[in-house]
Design a protein around this motif. Sequence first.
Motif, PDB file in Angstrom:
ATOM      1  N   TRP A 171      49.403 -28.009  27.598  1.00  0.00           N
ATOM      2  CA  TRP A 171      48.150 -27.474  27.670  1.00  0.00           C
ATOM      3  C   TRP A 171      47.435 -26.608  26.457  1.00  0.00           C
ATOM      4  O   TRP A 171      48.110 -26.158  25.730  1.00  0.00           O
ATOM      5  CB  TRP A 171      48.152 -26.286  28.837  1.00  0.00           C
ATOM      6  N   HIS A 188      55.153 -31.577  29.575  1.00  0.00           N
ATOM      7  CA  HIS A 188      53.684 -31.129  29.928  1.00  0.00           C
ATOM      8  C   HIS A 188      52.898 -30.476  28.953  1.00  0.00           C
ATOM      9  O   HIS A 188      53.739 -29.946  27.668  1.00  0.00           O
ATOM     10  CB  HIS A 188      53.691 -30.122  31.148  1.00  0.00           C
ATOM     11  N   SER A 234      41.282 -26.249  27.204  1.00  0.00           N
ATOM     12  CA  SER A 234      41.178 -26.835  28.391  1.00  0.00           C
ATOM     13  C   SER A 234      42.080 -25.558  29.408  1.00  0.00           C
ATOM     14  O   SER A 234      42.809 -24.918  29.051  1.00  0.00           O
ATOM     15  CB  SER A 234      42.172 -28.146  28.407  1.00  0.00           C
ATOM     16  N   LYS A 267      43.380 -26.754  32.105  1.00  0.00           N
ATOM     17  CA  LYS A 267      44.116 -27.984  32.964  1.00  0.00           C
ATOM     18  C   LYS A 267      45.543 -28.056  32.324  1.00  0.00           C
ATOM     19  O   LYS A 267      45.386 -28.339  31.124  1.00  0.00           O
ATOM     20  CB  LYS A 267      43.562 -29.135  33.286  1.00  0.00           C
ATOM     21  N   ASP A 323      48.099 -30.678  31.524  1.00  0.00           N
ATOM     22  CA  ASP A 323      48.139 -32.245  31.249  1.00  0.00           C
ATOM     23  C   ASP A 323      49.832 -32.933  31.272  1.00  0.00           C
ATOM     24  O   ASP A 323      50.518 -31.926  30.711  1.00  0.00           O
ATOM     25  CB  ASP A 323      47.481 -32.578  29.968  1.00  0.00           C
TER      26      ASP A 323
END
Length: 336
Positions: free
Chosen positions: A58, A56, A62, A64, A66
């Motif tokens: 981030w 992961h 952002s 979110k 990802d």
Amino acid sequence: MGRVLFLLSWLLPQVWGNSEVLGRSFLFRCLQISSFANSSWWRTDGLAWLGELQTHRWSNASDKIDSVKPWAQGTFSSQQCDQLQYIFRGYRNSFTRDVQEFAKMLSLEYPIELQLSAGCEVYPGNVSEKFFHIAYQGDYILSFHGTAWEPAPQAPPRLDSVIKVLNQDQGTRETVQWLLSDICPQLVNGILETGKSELEKQVKPEAWLSRGLSPGPDHLLLVCHVSGFYPQPVWVMWMRGEQEQQGTQRGDFLPNADGTWYLQATLDVAAGEAAGLACRVKHSSLGGQDLVLFWDGSHTSVGLIILAVLTCLVSLFMFILALIWIRKRRSYEDIL
């Protein structure tokens, strides 16, 4: 800051692995780096890994999380993932405000650098260990143990006021404990199920020997190259018979473009003592059959390779200059 810990602890579970499927432990680690230049400029970035695989990320731009791997959400449902994203957005909004409040409380000077590392390690039999550490300006200052926050051994006394505030938030402490102890191992099992094929991937190493630049008169630098192996853990050692050569120096692991790894091990020896030496490589993909390469003295020196390459380049350069000179001469003759 309580909300900071709350989300981070939930976030870690998102990327961990259980060793029951693969017969070994897996470490899930989530790292967040936050920089505050002053009270009005900051950025926060993060990465998460399952073992050596990044799963992961981030970025500051952002709100979110990802997924780097298609199997990174494990067996979590879309609803659970949406809930995580929702918590993350709330965390991003509150983190900066909480840090600024503590900075004001402690009269901290900018710039401020914070690093948060959290996650869990899961062992066979669904046994797990959790961790959550916080560093300020690169120094470890705070961690979560059991159900409460504790200062690091070398933490400054003024941190006590921050810890007191954090530990007064019982709801957040219980949530952190739950996320690290329960949710994280559950997610690990799901990730091991959905990402099993990649996590179990084994690629055999290739190995070869060369001679490095001479470390001194009558000395040789023996180089053992090991490349193309996966996963990363590998054992490489120069040997004389069954005796390990303690002078073996291993370099850093370097990534190959295909996701495999490269490592080299060197040994400085007197020229007359190189005979009988061998490089031994152990890796999980070899099934107990070690790679053993014997030094026979015929390996090309890196210095000679460099010299040969330079000679070719100089020759090519001289050839190009000659062509240019011939063409210019012909053009002058045409004019005349």
